[in-house]
Scaffold this active site. Sequence first.
Site, short mmCIF file in Angstrom:
data_model
loop_
_atom_site.label_atom_id
_atom_site.label_comp_id
_atom_site.label_asym_id
_atom_site.label_seq_id
_atom_site.Cartn_x
_atom_site.Cartn_y
_atom_site.Cartn_z
N HIS A 423 0.81 -1.22 0.00
CA HIS A 423 0.00 0.00 0.00
C HIS A 423 0.85 1.27 0.00
O HIS A 423 0.34 2.36 -0.29
CB HIS A 423 -0.94 -0.01 1.21
CG HIS A 423 -2.27 0.61 0.95
ND1 HIS A 423 -2.43 1.71 0.15
CD2 HIS A 423 -3.51 0.27 1.36
CE1 HIS A 423 -3.71 2.04 0.10
NE2 HIS A 423 -4.38 1.18 0.81
N ARG A 424 2.14 1.16 0.31
CA ARG A 424 3.00 2.34 0.26
C ARG A 424 3.26 2.77 -1.18
O ARG A 424 3.58 3.93 -1.44
CB ARG A 424 4.33 2.04 0.95
CG ARG A 424 4.20 1.70 2.44
CD ARG A 424 5.51 1.23 3.02
NE ARG A 424 5.99 0.02 2.36
CZ ARG A 424 7.10 -0.62 2.71
NH1 ARG A 424 7.85 -0.16 3.70
NH2 ARG A 424 7.48 -1.72 2.07
#
Length: 450
Positions: A423-424
């Site tokens: 998700h980064r």
Amino acid sequence: MDVLMPQLGETVAEGKITQWFKSAGDAVKPGDNLFEIETDKVSMEVPSTTAGVLAEIRVPAGEVAPVGAVVAVIADGAAASAPAAAEALSKPAPSSAPASRSAPLAASAAAAQPAAAAPVKLDPFFEVRTPQRNYGPARLAGGRSATPLARRLAAEGGIDLAAVSPSGPHGRIVARDVEAAARAAPKAVQRPSAAAGVALATGPSAEEVKALYRDVPFQEVPLDGMRRIIAARLVQAKQTIPHFYLTADVEIGRLISLREDANAAAPKDSDGKPAFKLSLNDLIIKAWAAALQRVPAANAVWAQDRILRFQRSDVAVAVAIDGGLITPVIRRVEAKTLSAISNEMKEMAARARARKLTPDEYQGGSSTVSNLGMYGVREFSAIINPPQATVLAVGAARRQAVETQDGGVAFASVLSVTLSCDHRVVDGALGAELLAAFQRFVERPVTMLV
């Protein structure tokens, strides 16, 4: 009295001392603020719980210390005077016997495995706490016994009791034996740390696990270098990468037809051997590379303080080998023909199983494909291989009833794929766009060939 770094929250493992309100030699009383700490969540002033003289500051302002570490020492207030304070500042402060015994082990453990310290729940207003774990059986597998203090010091210092020479009565291992082992050969007797391959501090020791199965026949299989690296990297990936997962069903009827037509048209040599034989996985690799080209923002990896985006699709492919797995990387997949991808994949898989790959052949890659369909697995979620930000998990093909455009029912060949995203790097909408692009290429395979 030792002043410990408190824990501000269950997930906090360390704190940064931003300010000291007292200096070495200052008198303190209960309630006086000693220092201020800062974590990723809060800032807090830590008061003293006893009276005395601040004899030593072990962690200066601006430094980070793990939860439970000794950050300062307060000497007994009854003996506090100017000469005594000066003497306390010129030499190490006295401490209790258990503390003095554990000091060399704490130092050796910190030097050998700084990242393996597990968070300890502490209340800064209570000096004494009840032990929260068992440090193993008194009698070891070889028949020798160890005192409770020796077992605790060995566990906290990462010392293998099996390698410690006993000096106590009746061959018993005592605390001084563990201390001597840590001083004499710390690297030789310490259990493998996270840096060496396995984060043993996250669970019970080998002796503790074996004690649970002492009445069950078993065979011990030592970890080899590959299994240690796999364990370390996957623990790191699962603990540090914020995974999320997207699953889709993809119709592969046209993909199967393309594969059959291509294999039937493959040129043959004088012995009748075809120049290539495409597998379903070869076409999936090609489609995944095309999807990464179509959604370039997802063709990226995480580099701590930045994201690296690539112009080409270097696809790693998980290959099971004896004792583990490896991910050889096919470079520039978007520019290669299906026959070239197929032949290269077969050749690299063979050399992978023979352990003949060079590091540049299995390192890097912008994404990974992991296919367990040949084992009948319908769907699964794969763990991302850092620093990559995506991995595509491919399940087995199946026949499934689907609705036709005229409202009827037909059977189609379908497989489930699950995309694991960091998700980064990849947000939900971006991951969905990437998965949709892959689905389009698979369901209309001619589009990935032009």
